[in-house]
Motif scaffolding. Structure first.
Motif, mmCIF file in Angstrom:
data_model
loop_
_atom_site.group_PDB
_atom_site.id
_atom_site.type_symbol
_atom_site.label_atom_id
_atom_site.label_comp_id
_atom_site.label_asym_id
_atom_site.label_seq_id
_atom_site.Cartn_x
_atom_site.Cartn_y
_atom_site.Cartn_z
ATOM 1 N N SER A 39 38.972 43.018 31.245
ATOM 2 C CA SER A 39 40.123 43.907 31.101
ATOM 3 C C SER A 39 40.306 44.366 29.657
ATOM 4 O O SER A 39 41.190 45.164 29.370
ATOM 5 C CB SER A 39 41.397 43.202 31.584
ATOM 6 N N HIS A 47 46.568 50.873 29.516
ATOM 7 C CA HIS A 47 47.402 49.948 30.289
ATOM 8 C C HIS A 47 47.873 48.794 29.406
ATOM 9 O O HIS A 47 49.047 48.406 29.437
ATOM 10 C CB HIS A 47 46.616 49.418 31.490
ATOM 11 N N TRP A 62 47.620 41.741 32.380
ATOM 12 C CA TRP A 62 46.774 42.178 33.490
ATOM 13 C C TRP A 62 47.422 41.697 34.782
ATOM 14 O O TRP A 62 48.249 40.813 34.783
ATOM 15 C CB TRP A 62 45.346 41.669 33.343
ATOM 16 N N ASP A 63 47.031 42.348 35.877
ATOM 17 C CA ASP A 63 47.587 42.007 37.177
ATOM 18 C C ASP A 63 46.494 42.121 38.235
ATOM 19 O O ASP A 63 45.316 42.305 37.903
ATOM 20 C CB ASP A 63 48.784 42.908 37.503
ATOM 21 N N LYS A 65 45.830 44.469 40.279
ATOM 22 C CA LYS A 65 45.188 45.787 40.282
ATOM 23 C C LYS A 65 44.095 45.859 39.204
ATOM 24 O O LYS A 65 43.002 46.375 39.459
ATOM 25 C CB LYS A 65 46.248 46.860 40.057
ATOM 26 N N ILE A 66 44.393 45.361 38.030
ATOM 27 C CA ILE A 66 43.400 45.328 36.950
ATOM 28 C C ILE A 66 42.254 44.404 37.341
ATOM 29 O O ILE A 66 41.077 44.727 37.142
ATOM 30 C CB ILE A 66 44.040 44.870 35.619
ATOM 31 N N SER A 68 41.184 43.742 40.284
ATOM 32 C CA SER A 68 40.391 44.439 41.289
ATOM 33 C C SER A 68 39.427 45.426 40.638
ATOM 34 O O SER A 68 38.256 45.503 41.001
ATOM 35 C CB SER A 68 41.318 45.165 42.266
ATOM 36 N N ARG A 69 39.898 46.157 39.672
ATOM 37 C CA ARG A 69 39.048 47.133 38.980
ATOM 38 C C ARG A 69 37.951 46.431 38.173
ATOM 39 O O ARG A 69 36.814 46.902 38.121
ATOM 40 C CB ARG A 69 39.901 48.026 38.084
ATOM 41 N N PRO A 106 41.852 39.701 44.495
ATOM 42 C CA PRO A 106 41.374 41.087 44.583
ATOM 43 C C PRO A 106 40.085 41.339 43.802
ATOM 44 O O PRO A 106 39.298 42.208 44.172
ATOM 45 C CB PRO A 106 42.533 41.907 44.004
ATOM 46 N N SER A 110 36.871 42.997 45.556
ATOM 47 C CA SER A 110 36.231 44.210 45.025
ATOM 48 C C SER A 110 34.737 44.030 44.841
ATOM 49 O O SER A 110 33.958 44.937 45.127
ATOM 50 C CB SER A 110 36.867 44.606 43.689
#
Length: 130
Positions: A39, A47, A62-63, A65-66, A68-69, A106, A110
Motif C-alpha cells: 500500500s 489515499h 489502509w482498509d 479496499k486497499i 483488495s487492490r 479481501p 483478490s
C-alpha cells in the motif's frame, strides 16, 4: 516452520502495520522474494495523504479496499512470472487480531480472482471466510 512442510514452492506472507500492508511471495527453496505489492506504492499515495490530513486523525491508513487492490496487483505480478499457486501460514493468519484478519481476507480473495490459488485460506477458522 521448515520449507519442506509447504506443499507449494511459493509462500505468501503479509507484513501489517497501521500505516501499510505489504504482501510478499518467497520461493521456499531459495528464500528469495519473487513478487511483492504494498500500500506504499505510488497508486495509493493520494489515499494515504487524505487519511493523514483528515481530522480527527485516523490511526489506520489502509482498509479492506486497499488490501483488495494490493492483492490484485500481487496476483497480476505472480501470473506475469508464471506462478499459479501460493500457500499461507494459517497459524500466523489466525494469530492476527480480528480487525486485521477481517481486513486482509479481501487481499486473499483478490489474488484468487486473478487466477492464483491461495492454499490455506479455506482453513481460516471463526467463520471469517465464506
Amino acid at each position: 516452520m521448515a520449507a519442506t512442510c509447504y506443499r507449494h514452492n511459493h509462500f505468501l506472507r503479509l507484513v501489517l502495520s497501521c500505516r501499510k500492508i505489504t504482501a510478499q511471495v518467497t520461493n521456499t527453496s531459495t528464500s528469495s522474494i519473487i513478487a511483492m505489492a504494498s500500500s506504499s506504492e505510488q497508486e495509493f499515495v493520494a489515499h494515504y495523504r487524505a487519511k493523514l490530513n483528515r481530522f480527527p486523525r485516523s490511526h489506520h491508513f489502509w482498509d479492506a479496499k486497499i488490501a483488495s487492490r494490493v492483492g490484485e496487483k500481487l496476483g497480476f505480478r505472480l501470473r506475469e512470472i508464471g506462478v499459479n499457486a501460493v500457500e499461507i501460514d494459517v497459524l500466523e493468519e489466525q494469530s492476527r487480531p480480528l480487525h486485521y484478519r477481517m481486513m486482509v481476507l479481501p487481499l486473499f480473495d483478490s489474488v484468487k480472482r486473478v487466477g492464483v490459488e491461495v492454499t490455506g485460506v479455506d482453513r481460516l477458522s471463526g467463520g471469517l471466510h465464506p
